[in-house]
Scaffold this motif. Sequence first.
Motif, PDB file in Angstrom:
ATOM      1  N   MET A   1     -12.685  -1.463  15.198  1.00 57.96           N
ATOM      2  CA  MET A   1     -11.708  -1.786  16.239  1.00 57.96           C
ATOM      3  C   MET A   1     -12.294  -1.413  17.598  1.00 57.96           C
ATOM      4  O   MET A   1     -12.455  -0.231  17.902  1.00 57.96           O
ATOM      5  N   PRO A   2     -12.690  -2.370  18.420  1.00 55.29           N
ATOM      6  CA  PRO A   2     -13.332  -2.049  19.689  1.00 55.29           C
ATOM      7  C   PRO A   2     -12.376  -1.391  20.665  1.00 55.29           C
ATOM      8  O   PRO A   2     -11.193  -1.693  20.703  1.00 55.29           O
ATOM      9  N   VAL A   3     -12.930  -0.475  21.455  1.00 53.47           N
ATOM     10  CA  VAL A   3     -12.151   0.149  22.518  1.00 53.47           C
ATOM     11  C   VAL A   3     -11.998  -0.856  23.650  1.00 53.47           C
ATOM     12  O   VAL A   3     -12.943  -1.542  24.034  1.00 53.47           O
ATOM     13  N   ARG A   4     -10.799  -0.928  24.205  1.00 52.04           N
ATOM     14  CA  ARG A   4     -10.516  -1.968  25.184  1.00 52.04           C
ATOM     15  C   ARG A   4     -10.154  -1.374  26.537  1.00 52.04           C
ATOM     16  O   ARG A   4     -10.635  -0.316  26.918  1.00 52.04           O
ATOM     17  N   THR A   5      -9.277  -2.058  27.226  1.00 52.83           N
ATOM     18  CA  THR A   5      -8.966  -1.798  28.622  1.00 52.83           C
ATOM     19  C   THR A   5      -8.438  -0.386  28.870  1.00 52.83           C
ATOM     20  O   THR A   5      -7.760   0.192  28.022  1.00 52.83           O
ATOM     21  N   VAL A   6      -8.744   0.145  30.047  1.00 55.12           N
ATOM     22  CA  VAL A   6      -8.106   1.373  30.517  1.00 55.12           C
ATOM     23  C   VAL A   6      -6.724   1.013  31.050  1.00 55.12           C
ATOM     24  O   VAL A   6      -6.577   0.111  31.877  1.00 55.12           O
ATOM     25  N   LEU A   7      -5.712   1.711  30.560  1.00 53.23           N
ATOM     26  CA  LEU A   7      -4.338   1.499  31.011  1.00 53.23           C
ATOM     27  C   LEU A   7      -3.957   2.619  31.971  1.00 53.23           C
ATOM     28  O   LEU A   7      -4.008   3.801  31.615  1.00 53.23           O
ATOM     29  N   GLY A   8      -3.575   2.255  33.169  1.00 51.15           N
ATOM     30  CA  GLY A   8      -3.166   3.241  34.152  1.00 51.15           C
ATOM     31  C   GLY A   8      -1.773   3.778  33.872  1.00 51.15           C
ATOM     32  O   GLY A   8      -1.042   3.273  33.008  1.00 51.15           O
ATOM     33  N   ALA A 238      -4.740  10.549   8.060  1.00 47.24           N
ATOM     34  CA  ALA A 238      -4.965   9.572   6.994  1.00 47.24           C
ATOM     35  C   ALA A 238      -4.232   8.273   7.285  1.00 47.24           C
ATOM     36  O   ALA A 238      -4.754   7.176   7.049  1.00 47.24           O
ATOM     37  N   ALA A 239      -3.015   8.379   7.802  1.00 47.17           N
ATOM     38  CA  ALA A 239      -2.239   7.188   8.129  1.00 47.17           C
ATOM     39  C   ALA A 239      -2.902   6.406   9.256  1.00 47.17           C
ATOM     40  O   ALA A 239      -2.982   5.173   9.215  1.00 47.17           O
ATOM     41  N   VAL A 240      -3.392   7.104  10.275  1.00 50.28           N
ATOM     42  CA  VAL A 240      -4.064   6.435  11.382  1.00 50.28           C
ATOM     43  C   VAL A 240      -5.321   5.741  10.892  1.00 50.28           C
ATOM     44  O   VAL A 240      -5.602   4.581  11.243  1.00 50.28           O
ATOM     45  N   ALA A 241      -6.097   6.428  10.053  1.00 50.09           N
ATOM     46  CA  ALA A 241      -7.331   5.830   9.531  1.00 50.09           C
ATOM     47  C   ALA A 241      -7.037   4.587   8.705  1.00 50.09           C
ATOM     48  O   ALA A 241      -7.736   3.568   8.812  1.00 50.09           O
ATOM     49  N   ALA A 242      -5.990   4.637   7.887  1.00 47.64           N
ATOM     50  CA  ALA A 242      -5.667   3.511   7.016  1.00 47.64           C
ATOM     51  C   ALA A 242      -5.164   2.310   7.810  1.00 47.64           C
ATOM     52  O   ALA A 242      -5.399   1.158   7.428  1.00 47.64           O
ATOM     53  N   ALA A 243      -4.468   2.572   8.927  1.00 56.80           N
ATOM     54  CA  ALA A 243      -3.872   1.482   9.701  1.00 56.80           C
ATOM     55  C   ALA A 243      -4.756   1.001  10.846  1.00 56.80           C
ATOM     56  O   ALA A 243      -4.431   0.004  11.504  1.00 56.80           O
ATOM     57  N   ARG A 244      -5.872   1.676  11.075  1.00 58.63           N
ATOM     58  CA  ARG A 244      -6.661   1.448  12.289  1.00 58.63           C
ATOM     59  C   ARG A 244      -7.071  -0.018  12.463  1.00 58.63           C
ATOM     60  O   ARG A 244      -7.046  -0.542  13.582  1.00 58.63           O
ATOM     61  N   GLU A 245      -7.454  -0.692  11.387  1.00 56.41           N
ATOM     62  CA  GLU A 245      -7.921  -2.063  11.523  1.00 56.41           C
ATOM     63  C   GLU A 245      -6.813  -3.019  11.957  1.00 56.41           C
ATOM     64  O   GLU A 245      -7.098  -4.116  12.435  1.00 56.41           O
ATOM     65  N   GLU A 246      -5.564  -2.611  11.776  1.00 55.03           N
ATOM     66  CA  GLU A 246      -4.442  -3.462  12.174  1.00 55.03           C
ATOM     67  C   GLU A 246      -4.016  -3.219  13.618  1.00 55.03           C
ATOM     68  O   GLU A 246      -3.160  -3.944  14.143  1.00 55.03           O
ATOM     69  N   LEU A 247      -4.598  -2.215  14.250  1.00 53.59           N
ATOM     70  CA  LEU A 247      -4.157  -1.799  15.582  1.00 53.59           C
ATOM     71  C   LEU A 247      -5.140  -2.232  16.649  1.00 53.59           C
ATOM     72  O   LEU A 247      -6.279  -2.617  16.358  1.00 53.59           O
ATOM     73  N   VAL A 248      -4.700  -2.156  17.892  1.00 54.20           N
ATOM     74  CA  VAL A 248      -5.591  -2.342  19.032  1.00 54.20           C
ATOM     75  C   VAL A 248      -5.750  -1.003  19.731  1.00 54.20           C
ATOM     76  O   VAL A 248      -4.923  -0.094  19.579  1.00 54.20           O
ATOM     77  N   SER A 249      -6.805  -0.874  20.491  1.00 51.50           N
ATOM     78  CA  SER A 249      -7.134   0.405  21.114  1.00 51.50           C
ATOM     79  C   SER A 249      -7.345   0.232  22.612  1.00 51.50           C
ATOM     80  O   SER A 249      -7.918  -0.760  23.073  1.00 51.50           O
ATOM     81  N   PHE A 250      -6.863   1.228  23.360  1.00 53.92           N
ATOM     82  CA  PHE A 250      -7.047   1.276  24.809  1.00 53.92           C
ATOM     83  C   PHE A 250      -7.533   2.677  25.173  1.00 53.92           C
ATOM     84  O   PHE A 250      -7.702   3.541  24.307  1.00 53.92           O
ATOM     85  N   ARG A 251      -7.747   2.902  26.432  1.00 59.58           N
ATOM     86  CA  ARG A 251      -8.002   4.240  26.977  1.00 59.58           C
ATOM     87  C   ARG A 251      -7.026   4.477  28.114  1.00 59.58           C
ATOM     88  O   ARG A 251      -6.651   3.556  28.834  1.00 59.58           O
TER      89      ARG A 251
END
Length: 369
Positions: A1-8, A238-251
């Motif tokens: 899951m690539p890290v994406r946009t910085v959210l202010g 464990a829950a975060v790891a299992a669901a990670r591929e279904e989620l999007v990521s920001f900073r």
Amino acid sequence: MPVRTVLGTRALNRATLARQLLLDRSDLPVLDAVAHLGGLQAQEPQEPYLGLWSRLRAFEPAALSGLLTGRQVVRTHLMRRTVHLVTSDDALAWRARHEAMLRQRVLGVYRRELEGINLGELAAAGRALMADGEPRTMTELARALAARWPAPGPRALGEMVISALVPMAQLPPRGLWRTKAGVRNVLLASWLGREVADLPADSSDPVGQALLRRYLAAYGPAASADLRAWCGLAGLPAAVAAAREELVSFRDERGRELLDLPDAPRPDPDTPAPVRFLPAFDNAILGYHDRGRIIDDDHRGLSVAGERVVLVDGRAAATWRVEAGTVTVTPLGRLSRADRTAVAEQGREVALFLSDNESDGVRVATSSE
């Protein structure tokens, strides 16, 4: 899951307002709103009514009272070992996942008093005492248990059994609109007519995954530390790891990773935000470790001190209380003339709601008062 946009901060603020039904009032039925929000903090019994009034169009307090007496929502110790108003389905599905945390939080207060007490035996004794279905106060239950365990003192015994060891519900009339009533406890399964769900033997933590998704739907984008602050559980790795591929990521601007549901609303940061009056201990503030998206660090203590706050342009800008039927607003800083007018208008609506349309008194103090 690539890290994406910085959210202010402003982007996170608008996302929070949208998820919390504070950007636009919702037409959701009351039960669906309670479910969407993952429950409402409710140790102050009347505050959930204010929280829902600020979030729902044409909210009628009788609807929430009816859900309580109809056993579709329930008051119980859950997230962070605080009393929450949650749907009955969520109470039964989530309670076992919170039990270890509930025990540890009670032990954090009463470890010395409970030293040497077999908690399994204490839980069994508590269940046996409550098995007749009769509601009991904490004092009544604790005194009965103290006959067998006199050393810890009744407070420690009662707190451990009622808020940690044995799933309990607080019965109406506690929590009904405009009703003052003490706490009477009954077994959660007895009150709801269904057993608390057992934890699945699954290392991916499916209950934790459900909590994660529900949290993100109502609070995201958010960091694992924010999730932990909301539920009191240890980050659900464990829950975060299992669901990670279904989620999007920001900073965020601090560099923290924020997780989110792919299709969840993330409004434009410039979306206008109306004035909103929040109840005491509202989870829109308490549901995060980093509360900077909605309240300045200088005022962070207000959120845990039971102060009701007013949001102006999406941020905590004032506190409010009711005095002799008048809603009194105290700004935390300077408000523009337009903001003062908007706060006064919404304050009148709050006063009418709280008084059954008998009073619209509102006073906006100056920031120096």
